[in-house]
Write a protein that holds these residues in place. Structure first.
Motif, PDB file in Angstrom:
ATOM      1  N   PHE A  40       0.900  -1.105  -0.425  1.00 45.80           N
ATOM      2  CA  PHE A  40      -0.367   0.043  -0.007  1.00 45.80           C
ATOM      3  C   PHE A  40       0.704   1.141   0.064  1.00 45.80           C
ATOM      4  N   THR A  46      -2.537  -0.154  -3.140  1.00 41.89           N
ATOM      5  CA  THR A  46      -3.543  -0.982  -3.120  1.00 41.89           C
ATOM      6  C   THR A  46      -3.003  -1.947  -1.644  1.00 41.89           C
ATOM      7  N   ARG A  49      -5.643  -7.774   0.071  1.00 44.18           N
ATOM      8  CA  ARG A  49      -6.858  -8.859   0.695  1.00 44.18           C
ATOM      9  C   ARG A  49      -6.244 -10.009   1.819  1.00 44.18           C
ATOM     10  N   ALA A  80     -15.474  -2.426   0.802  1.00 47.20           N
ATOM     11  CA  ALA A  80     -14.512  -2.368   0.119  1.00 47.20           C
ATOM     12  C   ALA A  80     -12.961  -1.741  -0.103  1.00 47.20           C
ATOM     13  N   GLY A  81     -12.631  -2.008  -0.094  1.00 45.77           N
ATOM     14  CA  GLY A  81     -10.655  -1.370   0.390  1.00 45.77           C
ATOM     15  C   GLY A  81     -10.221  -1.886   0.972  1.00 45.77           C
ATOM     16  N   GLU A  84     -12.299  -6.984   2.826  1.00 49.93           N
ATOM     17  CA  GLU A  84     -13.276  -7.453   2.165  1.00 49.93           C
ATOM     18  C   GLU A  84     -14.167  -9.233   2.158  1.00 49.93           C
ATOM     19  N   TRP A 232      -5.177  -0.080   8.079  1.00 51.95           N
ATOM     20  CA  TRP A 232      -6.422  -0.288   6.745  1.00 51.95           C
ATOM     21  C   TRP A 232      -7.065   0.147   8.101  1.00 51.95           C
ATOM     22  N   LYS A 237     -10.036   4.519   3.918  1.00 49.89           N
ATOM     23  CA  LYS A 237      -9.954   4.917   2.835  1.00 49.89           C
ATOM     24  C   LYS A 237      -8.905   5.122   1.543  1.00 49.89           C
ATOM     25  N   GLU A 239      -7.181   3.070  -0.108  1.00 53.83           N
ATOM     26  CA  GLU A 239      -7.163   3.719  -2.407  1.00 53.83           C
ATOM     27  C   GLU A 239      -7.608   4.359  -2.619  1.00 53.83           C
ATOM     28  N   GLU A 240      -9.119   4.641  -1.733  1.00 54.19           N
ATOM     29  CA  GLU A 240     -10.289   5.713  -2.848  1.00 54.19           C
ATOM     30  C   GLU A 240      -8.931   7.185  -2.019  1.00 54.19           C
ATOM     31  N   LYS A 242      -6.453   6.962  -3.132  1.00 50.16           N
ATOM     32  CA  LYS A 242      -4.548   7.027  -3.729  1.00 50.16           C
ATOM     33  C   LYS A 242      -5.246   7.607  -4.897  1.00 50.16           C
ATOM     34  N   LYS A 243      -6.390   6.254  -5.753  1.00 50.50           N
ATOM     35  CA  LYS A 243      -7.136   6.945  -6.328  1.00 50.50           C
ATOM     36  C   LYS A 243      -7.424   8.125  -6.790  1.00 50.50           C
TER      37      LYS A 243
END
Ligand code: HEC
Length: 271
Positions: A40, A46, A49, A80-81, A84, A232, A237, A239-240, A242-243
């Motif tokens: 990450f 990311t 999982r 999500a993220g 999961e 985490w 959030k 991943e969100e 970074k996107k």
């Protein structure tokens, strides 16, 4: 004038170097955590999982016997993220715990099986109760991965803000758990804990938690996986974020290009 500026800068750099050394020395035998590579990390990172699911298992079976994590709810584990897990898995997991609720019709509090919307239940009712049993207060682990930071000293502390290195906390947790208990004569010695003595005996040992995906059941894997899981929890959030950051950068670059060509066109006949 310029010479003075250069001299001033050199003096500043030298001063911060000395200050860094002095701070490191002040911590007695506290070591700087080892830098790890994390899935990450970096601008496109990311979570892995499978690693989060293993990390959760370690957290649940080991750490949660002492530490609380009151900012997460069972249902977050299926979002999500994160790890999961399926909604059915989370429902079954929550039901294994007893949660205090109420007051009921008779005015008394009662216990019922947990539901996905419940917060992660703590073993100890409050910090005093935990201290009475454990001898020290185990901090809540919800945001610990972001709450612990340190300067990596000169010259890295100059680079860290530029490369956006945000994994200090996880590096620290990994080092604390996997490498810090290195004095066989003193179970409370930890080379990475500020001051060198910690009120938590080594919580992990080889083979303690069962893994079903072939990952080695060693202190090092457990420490890595649980550190990732704590990251985490501290930043669900990630991943969100970074996107979005990537999209914003792409947009800005495109926009800068468009502006450049527009400017060229507008000024084409100007001289
Ligand atoms: C037997 C109880 C117990 C278990 C099990 C336990 N801890 Fe702790 N932990 C403590 C106590 C007590 C402290 C406070 C120590 C102190 O302040 O000196 C602590 C402190 C910590 C700290 C804080 C270090 C700091 O910088 O302040 C971290 C991080 C931590 N534990 C992580 C974990 C993780 C991750 C696990 C699971 C692998 C775990 N602990 C398992 C009791 C426990």
């Amino acid at each position: 004038m310029n010479r003075f500026k250069t001299l001033g800068l050199a003096a500043l750099v030298a001063a911060s170097f000395i200050a860094g050394q002095a701070m490191a020395a002040g911590g007695h035998d506290t070591k700087t955590p080892e830098r790890q590579s994390w899935s990450f990390g970096g601008p496109f990172g990311t979570f892995d999982r499978a690693q989060l699911q293993r990390g959760f298992k370690v957290f649940r079976e080991v750490c949660a016997n002492c530490h609380s994590a009151n900012r997460i709810a069972f249902r977050n584990l299926s979002q999500a993220g994160g790890p999961e897990f399926s909604e059915a898995q989370v429902k079954a997991l929550a039901a294994e715990y007893k949660v205090k609720d109420g007051p009921g019709d008779d005015g008394n509090m009662f216990e019922r099986p947990g539901r996905p919307a419940d917060r992660w239940p703590a073993v100890y009712a409050n910090a005093e109760a935990a201290k009475a049993t454990l001898g020290a207060v185990p901090p809540d682990l919800s945001v610990i991965a972001k709450a612990r930071s340190y300067s990596r000293g000169f010259p890295l502390f100059l680079v860290d803000p530029i490369i956006q290195y945000q994994e200090h906390g996880v590096d620290y947790i990994y080092s604390l758990l996997a490498l810090g208990y290195d004095d066989p004569k003193d179970p409370n010695h930890n080379s990475y804990f500020p001051g060198g003595r910690i009120g938590m005996g080594a919580p992990l040992s080889d083979g303690q938690v069962e893994y079903t995906d072939g990952t080695p059941e060693t202190v090092k894997s457990y420490a890595r996986d649980v550190a990732a899981y704590l990251m985490w929890m501290a930043e669900p959030k990630l991943e969100e974020r970074k996107k979005t950051g990537f999209r914003v950068m792409a947009f800005l670059i495109l926009f800068a290009g468009l502006l450049y060509f527009t400017k060229k066109r507008v000024w084409a006949g100007a001289h």
